[in-house]
Design an enzyme around this catalytic site. Structure first.
Site, PDB file in Angstrom:
ATOM      1  N   ASP A 102       0.852  -1.194   0.000  1.00  0.00           N
ATOM      2  CA  ASP A 102       0.000   0.000   0.000  1.00  0.00           C
ATOM      3  C   ASP A 102       0.887   1.243   0.000  1.00  0.00           C
ATOM      4  OD1 ASP A 102      -1.723   2.113   0.412  1.00  0.00           O
ATOM      5  OD2 ASP A 102      -2.984   1.028   1.827  1.00  0.00           O
ATOM      6  N   HIS A 113       0.198   7.800   4.072  1.00  0.00           N
ATOM      7  CA  HIS A 113       0.806   7.100   5.205  1.00  0.00           C
ATOM      8  C   HIS A 113       2.296   7.390   5.364  1.00  0.00           C
ATOM      9  CE1 HIS A 113      -2.992   5.038   5.330  1.00  0.00           C
ATOM     10  NE2 HIS A 113      -2.827   4.594   4.092  1.00  0.00           N
ATOM     11  N   GLY A 154      -5.261   1.499   7.926  1.00  0.00           N
ATOM     12  CA  GLY A 154      -6.286   0.784   8.676  1.00  0.00           C
ATOM     13  C   GLY A 154      -6.034  -0.716   8.701  1.00  0.00           C
ATOM     14  N   ILE A 188      -0.974   9.100   8.644  1.00  0.00           N
ATOM     15  CA  ILE A 188      -1.725   8.181   9.494  1.00  0.00           C
ATOM     16  C   ILE A 188      -1.340   6.734   9.177  1.00  0.00           C
ATOM     17  CG2 ILE A 188      -3.660   9.774   9.715  1.00  0.00           C
ATOM     18  CD1 ILE A 188      -5.188   8.049   7.685  1.00  0.00           C
TER      19      ILE A 188
END
Length: 284
Positions: free
Chosen positions: A187, A192, A210, A207
């Protein structure tokens, strides 16, 4: 219309060949916090190739493909990426994932729900190898501003937490570089890693993925409740309720029941802000 639900659901499944080996599995495990303490025999099952087993949530990154991206490239789906959120994830295991494998993964849009001000796309991906089915993943993609097209609203059930004290309460610190490590499993979203990109998206800093939190929580359940036996996991589902910032601490509360574990995951430093909700691990 940006989303043509009928066209998306009617489209033929798209198939791709995927493969992985022990290095991919070890990298994923490190990305979800395995290896601490480094010489702990329980942790070596995640990090040492001669003892390796595979955490079932590895199915979300096996072969380096991202289900979220696949759902957004489906026929009938044309949306603004800035409006997209990963709403939820479910993995069903048909048998343990091998340390080294090759499989055919087919993906299709299983449902498109009209939530009024938003749409929810459910992408279903199924992987099988020469010995048969391996796993099935349902990825819920939440698209802001794309509702109101007259479709079915879909399920909206929420799980209440048990009215008793949890059987286990755990703390899991998130390393400052956790997202940088996890993104190597496939990802590459700059949200991120790139502070400038994160700021444009409305965050003070990058962040955590998830699905990284998703893997951290499953590992905690396997290690704490299932005696470290990954093969006991049958299915694992969650709803992404909030963000995690690298450097924070997760608080996991676990409630045991017959054949299932329900979990609540919150961010300690932000007054236990919800992170994962409606989280259940089904097991033998």
């Amino acid at each position: 219309m940006p989303i043509d639900a009928a066209k998306a659901i009617a489209a033929d499944p798209r198939s791709t060949e995927i493969a992985w080996d022990h290095k991919d599995v070890q990298l994923y495990h490190l990305g979800v916090g395995a290896g601490v303490p480094a010489t702990d025999p329980a942790e070596l099952r995640y990090t040492l190739e001669s003892r390796l087993h595979v955490l079932p949530s590895f199915a979300t990154v096996a072969g380096g493909g991202m289900a979220l991206a696949g759902g957004l490239s489906a026929p009938g789906i044309e949306v603004d990426l800035a409006a997209v959120l990963h709403g939820g994830q479910r993995v069903e295991l048909h048998r343990p994932i091998p340390v080294k494998g090759a499989a055919t993964q087919s993906s299709r849009v299983a449902a498109v729900y009209d939530k009024g001000k938003a749409a929810v796309i459910v992408l279903r991906s199924a992987a099988a190898d020469a010995d048969g089915p391996l796993w099935t993943c349902d990825t819920q993609i939440f698209v802001k501003g794309e509702g109101g097209f007259g479709g079915e609203r879909g399920p909206s059930q929420r799980l209440d937490l048990p009215a008793r004290e949890p059987d286990h309460t755990l703390l899991r610190p998130i390393r400052e570089d956790q997202a940088l490590l996890y993104r190597l499993s496939g990802d590459w979203n700059p949200l991120h890693a790139d502070p400038g990109f994160a700021a444009r998206a409305g965050f003070d800093k990058p962040i955590l993925h998830g699905l990284c939190t998703y893997g951290i929580a499953l590992k905690a359940v396997v290690d704490t409740v299932l005696d470290g036996e990954v093969a006991r996991v049958r299915a694992y589902a969650t709803r992404f309720a909030g963000v995690v910032f690298p450097g924070e601490t997760l608080r996991l509360r676990l409630w045991r029941d017959e054949g299932r574990v329900q979990a609540s995951v919150t961010a300690v430093e932000r007054d236990d802000a919800p992170v994962l909700a409606d989280t259940v691990v089904e097991h033998t």
